[in-house]
Structures are given as C-alpha cells and as structure tokens.
Design an enzyme around this catalytic site. Structure first.
Site, PDB file in Angstrom:
ATOM      1  N   HIS A  17       0.829  -1.202   0.000  1.00 24.77           N
ATOM      2  CA  HIS A  17       0.000   0.000   0.000  1.00 24.77           C
ATOM      3  C   HIS A  17       0.863   1.251   0.000  1.00 24.77           C
ATOM      4  CE1 HIS A  17      -0.403   0.981   4.625  1.00 24.77           C
ATOM      5  NE2 HIS A  17       0.837   0.850   4.246  1.00 24.77           N
ATOM      6  N   CYS A  36       5.102   4.906   5.249  1.00 30.92           N
ATOM      7  CA  CYS A  36       3.908   4.424   4.537  1.00 30.92           C
ATOM      8  C   CYS A  36       3.537   5.350   3.370  1.00 30.92           C
ATOM      9  CB  CYS A  36       2.734   4.272   5.493  1.00 30.92           C
ATOM     10  SG  CYS A  36       2.802   2.754   6.477  1.00 30.92           S
ATOM     11  N   HIS A  42       5.009  -0.238  -0.491  1.00 29.34           N
ATOM     12  CA  HIS A  42       5.746  -1.147   0.393  1.00 29.34           C
ATOM     13  C   HIS A  42       4.733  -2.137   0.933  1.00 29.34           C
ATOM     14  CE1 HIS A  42       3.901   1.795   2.958  1.00 29.34           C
ATOM     15  NE2 HIS A  42       3.861   0.861   3.877  1.00 29.34           N
ATOM     16  N   HIS A  44       3.049  -4.967   3.871  1.00 25.52           N
ATOM     17  CA  HIS A  44       2.840  -5.337   5.272  1.00 25.52           C
ATOM     18  C   HIS A  44       2.364  -6.786   5.323  1.00 25.52           C
ATOM     19  CE1 HIS A  44       3.265  -1.414   7.206  1.00 25.52           C
ATOM     20  NE2 HIS A  44       2.600  -0.892   6.188  1.00 25.52           N
ATOM     21  N   ASP A  82      -4.901 -10.659  -0.729  1.00 26.57           N
ATOM     22  CA  ASP A  82      -3.584 -11.265  -0.523  1.00 26.57           C
ATOM     23  C   ASP A  82      -2.710 -11.077  -1.758  1.00 26.57           C
ATOM     24  OD1 ASP A  82      -1.632 -12.689   0.916  1.00 26.57           O
ATOM     25  OD2 ASP A  82      -2.199 -14.564  -0.084  1.00 26.57           O
ATOM     26  N   HIS A  83      -1.477 -10.623  -1.530  1.00 24.08           N
ATOM     27  CA  HIS A  83      -0.509 -10.370  -2.596  1.00 24.08           C
ATOM     28  C   HIS A  83      -1.016  -9.358  -3.619  1.00 24.08           C
ATOM     29  CE1 HIS A  83       1.421 -13.809  -0.766  1.00 24.08           C
ATOM     30  NE2 HIS A  83       2.508 -13.503  -1.431  1.00 24.08           N
ATOM     31  N   GLU A 127      -1.363  -4.379  11.591  1.00 22.07           N
ATOM     32  CA  GLU A 127      -0.526  -3.952  10.473  1.00 22.07           C
ATOM     33  C   GLU A 127       0.930  -4.308  10.764  1.00 22.07           C
ATOM     34  OE1 GLU A 127      -1.112  -0.266   7.804  1.00 22.07           O
ATOM     35  OE2 GLU A 127       0.339   0.342   9.325  1.00 22.07           O
TER      36      GLU A 127
HETATM   37 NI    NI Z   1       2.523   0.979   5.441  1.00 21.36          NI
END
Ligand code: NI
Length: 137
Positions: A17, A36, A42, A44, A82-83, A127
């Site tokens: 995100h 972020c 990047h 999580h 996911d992914h 997170e």
């Molecule tokens: Ni982040």
C-alpha cells in the site's frame, strides 16, 4: 439462560500500500504518513482476527462453524487482498486511504452480510506486531 461466547478465527495476508493525500506535497505526505507514504509502495504482513460473538446452537454447540467462517474469510478477504497492491489492484481502496483503520472497516463490511444477523462481528487487524486496530471500536 443465554451464554454468549466469542469465537475467533485468525488469518493472514500480505499486501502493498501507500498512504497519501493527493492534494498534499510529497514532503507533507512523508511528514504525516512516514514510510507508509513511499511513492513506490511497500508491503505489510497483515494479521487478521475475525471475532464472532453469540450463543452456542443447542444442537451443534457452535456459535459458528469455524470451517464456514474460514471459507467466508478466504472468499471475501484473502482472495481479494492477498498479494495485491491495495491502492492499485482493488476497487475498495481506489479512493480510500488503505490505513489499518479503513482496511478493518472494509473487511467488516465485506464479511458482515455473510454472518447470521443474530451474531456480533468484530474485526481486529494487525498492520505490525505493535500497531493494530479494532472495528467496531
Ligand atoms: Ni505501510
């Protein structure tokens, strides 16, 4: 005499995100959102805890069959996020900052219609190991 029990199902997904406000400069986004706000995104490792509260069924003894709950979470959440890059690959976050808060609300709204109305639903989303949110609060 009714005894409510809380049932939990833990799931996991990885997603990328970026948190930013389009109206702001890169500098202001970095000030507010820190790493972020990285323009190149990047990832999580999200830990999701789905909680269902209710009275165990008189016959089965289940509040909810955890196999069914697992299937719902797989179909509605894991297969969707996911992914994925939450900003680019999903419709839910096209115009919504994918903060843990907003992701938890989106997850709740996706799962809620699949859960019996007599049962309470709560979402906890990690997170990071140290940062997590609950919805509803
Ligand atoms: Ni982040």
């Amino acid at each position: 005499m009714e005894h409510k029990v809380a049932v939990f199902r833990k799931e996991h997904f990885n997603a990328a995100h970026r948190l930013f406000c389009a109206d702001w400069s890169d500098e202001k986004n970095t000030t507010v959102f820190g790493p972020c706000a990285n323009p190149n995104y990047h990832g999580h490792n999200y830990e999701l805890v789905v909680q269902v509260n209710g009275v165990p069924d008189a016959q089965t003894g289940f509040v909810i069959n955890t196999k069914d709950l697992s299937t719902i979470v797989q179909q509605e959440i894991i297969s969707r996020f996911d992914h994925k890059n939450l900003n680019l690959d999903t419709t839910e976050f096209k115009n919504l900052n994918p903060t843990a808060e907003n992701i938890a609300i989106v997850i709740y709204n996706l799962i809620r219609p699949r859960i019996n109305k007599e049962l309470d639903l709560k979402i906890r989303l990690y997170e990071t190991e140290r940062n997590f949110v609950d919805y509803p609060a």
